[in-house]
Enzyme design. Structure first.
Site, short mmCIF file in Angstrom:
data_model
loop_
_atom_site.label_atom_id
_atom_site.label_comp_id
_atom_site.label_asym_id
_atom_site.label_seq_id
_atom_site.Cartn_x
_atom_site.Cartn_y
_atom_site.Cartn_z
N HIS A 1 3.51 -1.43 -7.79
CA HIS A 1 2.55 -0.64 -7.28
C HIS A 1 3.32 0.55 -7.22
O HIS A 1 4.97 1.07 -7.26
CB HIS A 1 3.07 -1.10 -5.46
CG HIS A 1 3.76 -0.92 -4.73
ND1 HIS A 1 4.28 -1.81 -4.05
CD2 HIS A 1 4.89 -0.13 -4.47
CE1 HIS A 1 4.96 -1.97 -3.50
NE2 HIS A 1 5.86 -0.60 -3.46
N GLU B 1 -1.20 -1.92 -3.61
CA GLU B 1 -0.39 -2.88 -4.19
C GLU B 1 -1.22 -4.06 -5.37
O GLU B 1 -2.62 -3.43 -5.50
CB GLU B 1 -0.38 -4.45 -2.60
CG GLU B 1 0.22 -3.66 -2.01
CD GLU B 1 2.03 -3.92 -1.99
OE1 GLU B 1 2.18 -4.25 -2.78
OE2 GLU B 1 2.20 -4.18 -0.96
N ASN C 1 7.03 -4.90 -7.77
CA ASN C 1 5.77 -5.94 -8.05
C ASN C 1 4.41 -4.69 -8.61
O ASN C 1 2.99 -5.20 -9.02
CB ASN C 1 5.26 -6.55 -7.08
CG ASN C 1 4.33 -5.14 -6.44
OD1 ASN C 1 4.31 -4.54 -6.56
ND2 ASN C 1 3.80 -6.31 -4.99
N ASP D 1 2.40 8.09 0.66
CA ASP D 1 2.06 7.43 1.68
C ASP D 1 2.24 7.93 3.37
O ASP D 1 3.29 8.05 3.27
CB ASP D 1 2.17 6.12 1.38
CG ASP D 1 3.48 6.02 0.73
OD1 ASP D 1 4.14 7.35 0.88
OD2 ASP D 1 3.58 4.86 -0.82
C1 GLP Z 1 8.03 2.20 -1.69
C2 GLP Z 1 6.78 3.40 -1.41
C3 GLP Z 1 7.01 3.48 -3.11
C4 GLP Z 1 8.12 3.49 -4.12
C5 GLP Z 1 8.95 2.48 -3.76
C6 GLP Z 1 9.89 2.12 -4.38
O1 GLP Z 1 7.69 0.90 -1.23
N1 GLP Z 1 5.74 3.03 -0.96
O2 GLP Z 1 5.63 4.03 -2.86
O3 GLP Z 1 7.74 4.00 -5.24
O4 GLP Z 1 9.26 1.66 -2.22
O5 GLP Z 1 11.34 2.36 -3.37
P1 GLP Z 1 12.10 2.42 -3.91
O6 GLP Z 1 12.89 4.25 -4.64
O7 GLP Z 1 13.06 2.84 -3.06
O8 GLP Z 1 12.91 2.17 -4.99
#
Ligand code: GLP
Length: 246
Positions: A138, A143, A136, A68
């Site tokens: 995702h 989402e 949440n 992303d």
């Molecule tokens: C963002 C990214 C996700 C990732 C999430 C969790 O939202 N787009 O791909 O999984 O963060 O991040 P973290 O690993 O910092 O908890």
């Protein structure tokens, strides 16, 4: 099918995650890696850099696809996922930047860009897709409510996601409202999935992913129908699972 590995700390998680990637790269030096941003994969990327520097593994034939990218953030902005990938991995290995794919968050026409990205992705078969998970549930930036059949698309970020990511920006108002993300169907095509999560903040999402109903309300629950998912979590993230981590 889930293989659940619970580790004591971030270093042990990174070591275990690296073993999964190493196995793929040992067999296939031109592997296609699906990559993620966020804090969860940073330790894994450090191990990949270390392996490159000390063991001399070459990434010159490796192809990567990131999950992303934020919309309307300059590619060179400190918080763009392009910058993240350069700072945490690409600048320290011998990857050919022509083999690197990250959605263009500054495309003039997003309909064209999402189609271009999905087309490019469909020319390859991702050998292993690294994933984090949002609080949440995702995955990527898909989402809750995103159709399981979704391919790469522009997603409107939930307030909770913007709040979770606000720590990286000067204020909540600076957090982008949209992102381009691989869709759920795009992610599910990967041969193998490696999902990383730590802290009690992720415990609910992890339990819902593993034991909850398979529902679009928890995007990660779709992984219950994937044939090969390795989940590496710490004890806090595993705290709502049974004592044996299941
Ligand atoms: C963002 C990214 C996700 C990732 C999430 C969790 O939202 N787009 O791909 O999984 O963060 O991040 P973290 O690993 O910092 O908890």
């Amino acid at each position: 099918m889930f293989t659940i590995i619970v580790k004591e700390n971030k270093q042990d998680m990174a070591n275990a995650a690296f073993e999964v990637i190493k196995e793929v790269l040992d067999q296939k030096p031109n592997a296609v890696l699906g990559l993620a941003t966020g804090s969860s994969p940073i330790g894994l990327y450090k191990k990949m850099i270390e392996d490159h520097k000390t063991a001399g593994r070459s990434y010159k034939d490796v192809v990567t696809f990131n999950l992303d990218e934020y919309v309307h953030l300059d590619r060179n902005h400190s918080q763009s996922y392009y910058t993240f990938m350069k700072e945490h991995l690409f600048d320290f290995i011998d990857i050919d930047l022509n083999n690197v794919h990250i959605p263009n968050g500054n495309a003039e026409d997003f309909e064209v860009e999402v189609e271009r990205y999905e087309d490019e992705l469909s020319k390859f078969h991702v050998d292993v897709q690294v994933l984090g998970i949002g609080s949440n549930g995702h995955i990527g930036f898909n989402e809750p409510g995103t159709p399981f059949a979704s391919t790469t698309h522009k997603e409107s970020l939930k307030e909770s996601t913007r709040n979770d990511n606000a720590r990286f920006f000067a204020s909540i108002d600076d957090v982008p409202t949209h992102a381009i993300t691989m869709g759920i169907a795009s992610i599910m095509k990967a041969k193998k999935i490696l999902l990383l999560a730590s802290t009690s903040y992720k415990a609910k999402a992890i339990a819902a992913m593993i034991h909850g109903p398979v529902t679009e309300n928890c995007p990660a629950s779709v992984l219950q129908s994937h044939p090969d998912v390795v989940i590496i979590i710490d004890k806090a993230a595993a705290s709502l699972l049974a004592d044996d981590g299941h």
